[in-house]
Design an enzyme around this catalytic site. Structure first.
Site, PDB file in Angstrom:
ATOM      1  N   THR A  13      36.542  51.630   8.722  1.00 20.45           N
ATOM      2  CA  THR A  13      37.641  52.518   8.337  1.00 20.45           C
ATOM      3  C   THR A  13      37.210  53.971   8.541  1.00 20.45           C
ATOM      4  O   THR A  13      36.031  54.304   8.430  1.00 20.45           O
ATOM      5  CB  THR A  13      38.069  52.275   6.885  1.00 20.45           C
ATOM      6  OG1 THR A  13      36.993  52.608   5.993  1.00 20.45           O
ATOM      7  CG2 THR A  13      38.478  50.826   6.684  1.00 20.45           C
ATOM      8  N   GLY A  14      38.181  54.820   8.853  1.00 16.45           N
ATOM      9  CA  GLY A  14      37.837  56.200   9.185  1.00 16.45           C
ATOM     10  C   GLY A  14      36.959  56.265  10.418  1.00 16.45           C
ATOM     11  O   GLY A  14      36.038  57.078  10.506  1.00 16.45           O
ATOM     12  N   GLY A  15      37.277  55.427  11.387  1.00 18.18           N
ATOM     13  CA  GLY A  15      36.422  55.311  12.573  1.00 18.18           C
ATOM     14  C   GLY A  15      36.812  56.189  13.735  1.00 18.18           C
ATOM     15  O   GLY A  15      36.318  55.995  14.847  1.00 18.18           O
ATOM     16  N   SER A  17      36.356  59.546  13.894  1.00 23.16           N
ATOM     17  CA  SER A  17      35.552  60.763  14.029  1.00 23.16           C
ATOM     18  C   SER A  17      34.295  60.636  13.183  1.00 23.16           C
ATOM     19  O   SER A  17      34.158  59.714  12.357  1.00 23.16           O
ATOM     20  CB  SER A  17      36.341  62.004  13.577  1.00 23.16           C
ATOM     21  OG  SER A  17      36.643  61.922  12.191  1.00 23.16           O
ATOM     22  N   GLY A  18      33.366  61.557  13.391  1.00 18.62           N
ATOM     23  CA  GLY A  18      32.191  61.686  12.545  1.00 18.62           C
ATOM     24  C   GLY A  18      31.355  60.437  12.425  1.00 18.62           C
ATOM     25  O   GLY A  18      31.078  59.736  13.412  1.00 18.62           O
ATOM     26  N   ILE A  19      30.930  60.136  11.203  1.00 16.30           N
ATOM     27  CA  ILE A  19      30.059  58.989  10.949  1.00 16.30           C
ATOM     28  C   ILE A  19      30.752  57.691  11.343  1.00 16.30           C
ATOM     29  O   ILE A  19      30.132  56.788  11.923  1.00 16.30           O
ATOM     30  CB  ILE A  19      29.647  58.961   9.466  1.00 16.30           C
ATOM     31  CG1 ILE A  19      28.716  60.137   9.160  1.00 16.30           C
ATOM     32  CG2 ILE A  19      28.978  57.636   9.103  1.00 16.30           C
ATOM     33  CD1 ILE A  19      28.448  60.346   7.671  1.00 16.30           C
ATOM     34  N   GLY A  20      32.039  57.574  11.054  1.00 11.84           N
ATOM     35  CA  GLY A  20      32.761  56.357  11.393  1.00 11.84           C
ATOM     36  C   GLY A  20      32.798  56.093  12.879  1.00 11.84           C
ATOM     37  O   GLY A  20      32.562  54.963  13.334  1.00 11.84           O
ATOM     38  N   SER A 138      27.458  58.925  -1.200  1.00 14.39           N
ATOM     39  CA  SER A 138      27.052  60.293  -0.865  1.00 14.39           C
ATOM     40  C   SER A 138      25.943  60.735  -1.801  1.00 14.39           C
ATOM     41  O   SER A 138      25.881  60.313  -2.966  1.00 14.39           O
ATOM     42  CB  SER A 138      28.239  61.262  -1.006  1.00 14.39           C
ATOM     43  OG  SER A 138      27.819  62.611  -0.906  1.00 14.39           O
ATOM     44  N   TYR A 151      35.052  64.850  -6.119  1.00 15.41           N
ATOM     45  CA  TYR A 151      34.498  64.097  -4.993  1.00 15.41           C
ATOM     46  C   TYR A 151      33.225  63.378  -5.411  1.00 15.41           C
ATOM     47  O   TYR A 151      33.031  62.188  -5.115  1.00 15.41           O
ATOM     48  CB  TYR A 151      34.216  65.047  -3.830  1.00 15.41           C
ATOM     49  CG  TYR A 151      33.537  64.387  -2.649  1.00 15.41           C
ATOM     50  CD1 TYR A 151      34.287  63.756  -1.661  1.00 15.41           C
ATOM     51  CD2 TYR A 151      32.145  64.407  -2.511  1.00 15.41           C
ATOM     52  CE1 TYR A 151      33.672  63.153  -0.570  1.00 15.41           C
ATOM     53  CE2 TYR A 151      31.524  63.807  -1.430  1.00 15.41           C
ATOM     54  CZ  TYR A 151      32.291  63.177  -0.459  1.00 15.41           C
ATOM     55  OH  TYR A 151      31.678  62.574   0.606  1.00 15.41           O
TER      56      TYR A 151
END
Length: 250
Positions: A13-15, A17-20, A138, A151
């Site tokens: 999920t959230g794939g 951009s970035g880490i995903g 995190s 957060y």
């Protein structure tokens, strides 16, 4: 490249951009069929081009249960099972105590906590016994950060899920682990830090607090996700693995 995930079915999920995105690319490079989600269709389309033909994109907001259902419907249309879930989607904004709004609270907990819970829970009917779940927590869950309490609290909850879910899933031998990235070079982080010179200045300052002396790269986080998802970590369960250059250890 290796083939630890040859023909495995992986959800990130959230794939887009970035880490995903880096993690989805890494899984695909080792032979996996990868399903990615994101809220922006243009970013998803670009991500699929980067990942290659083994990637399928589903536009989804993971705080919305109907969108999660659409994701798993798409998976089921192509495959009979899932081998790995990387619950990565989420984000946050700065808001100091005294300026926290209900919308800020609900949005952050909705994306990071509610989204993680139902991403994993709704995957269970398809997730193979002996499969692997990796949660994105995190370092903020263990280190104080000004104006970032909401957060940070969501990420503490995510880490707690790993400890509890290994008990709920023990009869199915499904492993659940959490990664806790530190400062990582992503577009989302740059936006959080104000972009441009402002972001570079903040990152430069933070790098001085990291024992390795630099911020991390998404590909470095991805390698750790793949380790935890693989048979190389077959006896690793319920851990929080910090990927932060040592920042949370001092």
């Amino acid at each position: 490249m290796g083939n630890r995930f040859q023909d495995k079915v992986v959800v990130v999920t959230g794939g887009n951009s970035g880490i995903g995105l880096a993690t989805a690319q890494a899984f695909a490079s080792e032979g996996a069929f990868v399903f990615i989600t994101g809220r922006r269709q243009a970013a998803l389309d670009a991500a699929v081009k980067q990942i290659g033909p083994r990637a399928t994109a589903v536009q989804a907001d993971m705080s919305k249960l109907a969108d999660i259902d659409r994701l798993y419907d798409a998976v089921q249309r192509q495959h009979a099972h899932i081998d790995v879930v990387f619950a990565n989607a989420g984000g946050g904004e700065f808001a100091p105590l005294g300026a926290i709004t209900e919308a800020h609270f609900d949005g952050t907990f909705g994306g990071n906590v509610k989204g993680t819970v139902f991403t994993v829970q709704k995957a269970l009917p398809l997730l193979r016994d002996g499969g692997s779940i990796v949660l994105n927590a995190s370092t903020t869950s263990v280190k104080g950060t000004p104006a970032f309490s909401i957060y940070s609290a969501t990420k503490a909850a995510v880490r707690s899920f790993a400890r509890n879910w290994i008990l709920d899933l023990k009869d199915r031998h499904i492993r659940v682990n959490a990664i806790s990235p530190g400062v990582t070079e992503t577009a989302g982080l740059n936006e959080l830090f104000g972009g441009g010179a402002s972001a570079e200045g903040v990152k430069s300052g933070l790098a001085q607090m990291i024992p390795l002396g630099r911020v991390g790269q998404p590909a470095e986080i991805a390698k750790v996700v793949l380790f935890l998802a693989s048979d190389d970590a077959s006896y690793v369960n319920g851990v929080e693995l910090f990927v932060d250059g040592g920042m949370a250890q001092i």
